[in-house]
Design a protein around this motif. Structure first.
Motif, mmCIF file in Angstrom:
data_model
loop_
_atom_site.group_PDB
_atom_site.id
_atom_site.type_symbol
_atom_site.label_atom_id
_atom_site.label_comp_id
_atom_site.label_asym_id
_atom_site.label_seq_id
_atom_site.Cartn_x
_atom_site.Cartn_y
_atom_site.Cartn_z
ATOM 1 N N GLN A 446 -74.536 38.957 22.933
ATOM 2 C CA GLN A 446 -74.064 38.552 24.261
ATOM 3 C C GLN A 446 -73.668 37.081 24.326
ATOM 4 N N ILE A 447 -73.917 36.312 23.244
ATOM 5 C CA ILE A 447 -73.632 34.883 23.246
ATOM 6 C C ILE A 447 -72.196 34.632 22.789
ATOM 7 N N LYS A 448 -71.436 33.908 23.592
ATOM 8 C CA LYS A 448 -70.056 33.565 23.250
ATOM 9 C C LYS A 448 -70.011 32.324 22.374
ATOM 10 N N LYS A 449 -70.741 31.271 22.764
ATOM 11 C CA LYS A 449 -70.699 30.026 22.009
ATOM 12 C C LYS A 449 -71.973 29.221 22.195
ATOM 13 N N ILE A 450 -72.199 28.318 21.258
ATOM 14 C CA ILE A 450 -73.311 27.372 21.315
ATOM 15 C C ILE A 450 -72.726 25.966 21.242
ATOM 16 N N ILE A 451 -73.069 25.133 22.223
ATOM 17 C CA ILE A 451 -72.575 23.752 22.275
ATOM 18 C C ILE A 451 -73.733 22.805 22.009
ATOM 19 N N VAL A 452 -73.505 21.839 21.151
ATOM 20 C CA VAL A 452 -74.535 20.854 20.813
ATOM 21 C C VAL A 452 -74.005 19.460 21.148
ATOM 22 N N VAL A 453 -74.704 18.755 22.039
ATOM 23 C CA VAL A 453 -74.401 17.355 22.332
ATOM 24 C C VAL A 453 -75.396 16.521 21.539
ATOM 25 N N LYS A 454 -74.926 15.925 20.450
ATOM 26 C CA LYS A 454 -75.820 15.263 19.493
ATOM 27 C C LYS A 454 -75.968 13.777 19.818
ATOM 28 N N ASP A 455 -76.474 13.503 21.036
ATOM 29 C CA ASP A 455 -76.738 12.144 21.492
ATOM 30 C C ASP A 455 -77.986 12.172 22.348
ATOM 31 N N ASN A 456 -78.720 11.065 22.373
ATOM 32 C CA ASN A 456 -79.777 10.943 23.377
ATOM 33 C C ASN A 456 -79.122 10.980 24.751
ATOM 34 N N TYR A 457 -79.653 11.806 25.623
ATOM 35 C CA TYR A 457 -78.948 12.104 26.873
ATOM 36 C C TYR A 457 -79.849 11.828 28.071
ATOM 37 N N ALA A 458 -79.426 10.898 28.905
ATOM 38 C CA ALA A 458 -80.133 10.617 30.162
ATOM 39 C C ALA A 458 -79.491 11.449 31.247
ATOM 40 N N TYR A 459 -80.287 12.342 31.840
ATOM 41 C CA TYR A 459 -79.757 13.222 32.870
ATOM 42 C C TYR A 459 -80.677 13.150 34.077
ATOM 43 N N GLY A 460 -80.156 12.590 35.156
ATOM 44 C CA GLY A 460 -80.985 12.416 36.333
ATOM 45 C C GLY A 460 -82.124 11.460 36.028
ATOM 46 N N ALA A 461 -83.350 11.925 36.213
ATOM 47 C CA ALA A 461 -84.521 11.072 36.036
ATOM 48 C C ALA A 461 -85.172 11.251 34.675
ATOM 49 N N LYS A 462 -84.533 11.972 33.760
ATOM 50 C CA LYS A 462 -85.200 12.280 32.498
ATOM 51 C C LYS A 462 -84.285 12.005 31.312
ATOM 52 N N LEU A 463 -84.941 11.640 30.167
ATOM 53 C CA LEU A 463 -84.232 11.382 28.913
ATOM 54 C C LEU A 463 -84.490 12.543 27.964
ATOM 55 N N TYR A 464 -83.397 13.070 27.380
ATOM 56 C CA TYR A 464 -83.492 14.216 26.472
ATOM 57 C C TYR A 464 -82.988 13.819 25.090
ATOM 58 N N ASN A 465 -83.555 14.468 24.095
ATOM 59 C CA ASN A 465 -83.066 14.313 22.723
ATOM 60 C C ASN A 465 -81.902 15.271 22.491
#
Length: 571
Positions: A446-465
């Motif tokens: 059922q999965i069409k695609k997988i997207i990877v953002v390979k940067d440290n990502y600040a989104y709203g009030a939180k930081l993601y790897n």
């Protein structure tokens, strides 16, 4: 310029400091002008099976110009027992919005009000909303209560006099008498372009053969409003988009939980994901500034102690309508034959509705995530593996998973060396996945695609790897686990804007076989009159009689324009 800069600052301040200091907010909001709503609706008398069409104008109460403050307006239809029969949420763009409502047979004959307001207007005191009279007749019910041989003293009727509130704008038709299915050309002219430049709406509808409730026009609607502001901010305005808010409390002690991350996921192909943080008294809010199609959302606490917490959503604001005075509408016995004929025409028109459908404008959200190191894997380009676990091992070179005891973790190579305790943001069709065990064995067909953002990502009030996004072919992934810390909520979705059907005739044989008994010949929204001569074309129907052209709107300088003229369709 100084006023605009101050206004922009105040809007941003409100958006960031919601509920943290209500007293300070109440002092600041006095510097922001109130709003007035004017609604141009197509008729004040409807039968079951007909459409109530409307356009919303949101205006600065001081200048009478369109305002860009509120982004959402609420429109309701209320009966004389104060029951709400529909409530629409309408997105405003530069102070303009639109909507419609099909009158079903479940709505009884009676006197109604169409009401409209923004959340900012709720702070302007009692009865600070637009209201207009609407009479509805259900021809399939017993209407003896509304049939009278004599006119009642307390009725107010619409003025049929052809009028023009400004001498600077004139209407011209190619002629006054038309045959059925004939082209009509309307020319709106002005000697000075500065006197006509503005935004308008045009309604062309058959004139009723009896008196109907009076409607406010763009020149008279201001009589509905008083310049009174409350001394306290009682309702947070929607200056940047739709507002969803709630509170996080401890399940046992019921105490508010401050400074906790909470997210909202609105799933679908055009998904929305946002992160917020509770304030010092446990309140959180999300500003939804993008369009969406889903009617569901998931709100989830992102905290190690979330098992002990509970999400409580705020309820919608309720308006007190007890001061409304309803029109006492009635019909004479002579109108029965006309109503019967019109009802037959409506049934024929509805039977051929598929041939005359309005089109709904599609939503497209392009700017979901961005980054310099973005990698997309379309799984149809590879030999598919049955589960996500196998796919991560064999296909997605930038992703890997680890397992500690019974807990899986999906991570991005080369991103977790700075903040080792942070996880990547993992979404499936916009739904956040905090427990990676939930999808590690997901079937990839059922999965069409997988997207990877390979940067440290600040989104709203939180930081993601980094960010990992899985998108299915249908955008319909569901994770409906409902817990105290993860709440699935029903969204009060905005009404989708439409492009309304406009009948045209090329006189083909197929067209001749389709009945045409329209009494609403033309409904044109967002008419920007930018030239000295502005022409519009529409076609008459087989429904003979006198028709009224009604133009309502405002110039860019805030001057109201209300113009009416008539023509006749004959054999």
């Amino acid at each position: 310029m100084k006023k605009n800069t101050l206004l922009l600052f105040l809007i941003c301040f409100f958006s960031e400091s919601y509920s943290q200091n209500n007293q300070q907010n109440s002092e600041l909001f006095k510097n922001i002008p109130q709003e007035n709503i004017f609604i141009h609706y197509n008729t004040s008398f409807l039968l079951s099976g007909e459409q109530l069409l409307y356009k919303v104008y949101c205006l600065n109460s001081k200048t009478n110009k369109l305002t860009n403050l509120s982004k959402v307006v609420y429109v309701e239809l209320i009966d004389d027992n104060y029951k709400v029969h529909f409530k629409h949420k309408i997105l405003l763009k530069s102070g303009l919005g639109q909507g419609d409502f099909f009158i079903p047979t479940s709505i009884k004959s009676g006197n109604y009000k169409i009401v409209a307001y923004t959340k900012w207007m709720i702070n302007g005191g009692e009865n600070n909303f637009f209201q207009g009279d609407v009479a509805i007749l259900n021809p399939f019910a017993d209407n003896s209560k509304y049939l009278s041989k004599e006119k009642r003293d307390n009725q107010t009727f619409e003025n049929r006099e052809v009028k023009n509130t400004t001498n600077s704008i004139n209407l011209f038709l190619n002629k006054q008498l038309f045959k059925s299915r004939e082209k009509v050309t309307l020319d709106i002219k002005a000697e000075d372009i500065n006197q006509i430049a503005g935004n308008y709406s045009i309604s062309v509808r058959k004139v009723e053969e009896f008196n109907v409730p009076e409607k406010h026009n763009s020149s008279t609607y201001l009589s509905l409003y008083q310049d009174n502001k409350s001394e306290q901010l009682i309702c947070f305005p929607e200056f940047r988009g739709e507002l969803l808010s709630g509170k996080i409390i401890d399940k046992n002690s019921k105490k508010a939980i401050p400074f906790v991350n909470v997210s909202i996921s609105i799933p679908g192909n055009e998904y929305i994901f946002k992160v917020s943080k509770t304030d010092s008294v446990g309140n959180f809010h999300f500003i939804i500034d993008k369009t969406y199609t889903s009617s569901k959302a998931t709100i989830e606490i992102d905290n190690d102690n979330r098992e002990n917490y509970q999400i409580i959503m705020n309820e919608d604001d309720v308006i007190n309508y007890e001061n409304l005075v309803f029109n006492d509408f009635s019909l004479s016995e002579k109108a029965k034959k006309y109503i019967e004929q019109r009802s037959i025409y409506n049934q024929i028109e509805n039977a051929f509705n598929l041939k005359k459908q309005d089109s709904v404008k599609k939503y497209v959200n392009k700017d979901k995530f961005f980054g310099t190191n973005v990698y997309t894997y379309y799984l149809d380009d590879y030999n598919r593996f049955s589960t996500l676990k196998e796919t991560l091992t064999e296909i997605t070179g930038h992703l890997y998973y680890s397992k500690k005891k019974n807990q899986y973790s999906i991570k991005i190579l080369g991103v977790d060396f700075l903040y080792k305790n942070n996880n990547p943001l993992l979404l499936v069709d916009g739904l956040q996945i905090l427990n990676h065990n939930d999808i590690i064995d997901l079937k990839t067909k059922q999965i069409k695609k997988i997207i990877v953002v390979k940067d440290n990502y600040a989104y709203g009030a939180k930081l993601y790897n980094g960010v990992i996004i899985l998108e299915t072919f249908k955008g319909d992934y569901k994770n409906l686990v409902n817990k105290d810390y993860k709440k699935n909520v029903n969204l009060f979705k905005p009404l989708a804007p439409k492009k309304y059907f406009n009948q045209k005739y090329n006189f083909k044989k197929q067209e001749e076989r389709i009945p045409d008994f329209r009494n609403q010949l033309f409904w044109k929204l967002n008419c920007e009159l930018l030239k000295k001569s502005n022409k519009f074309n529409f076609y008459t129907s087989d429904n003979l009689g006198i028709y009224e052209i009604n133009i309502e709107g405002f110039t860019h300088r805030g001057k109201p324009v209300s113009i009416k003229t008539t023509f006749e369709v004959v054999n």
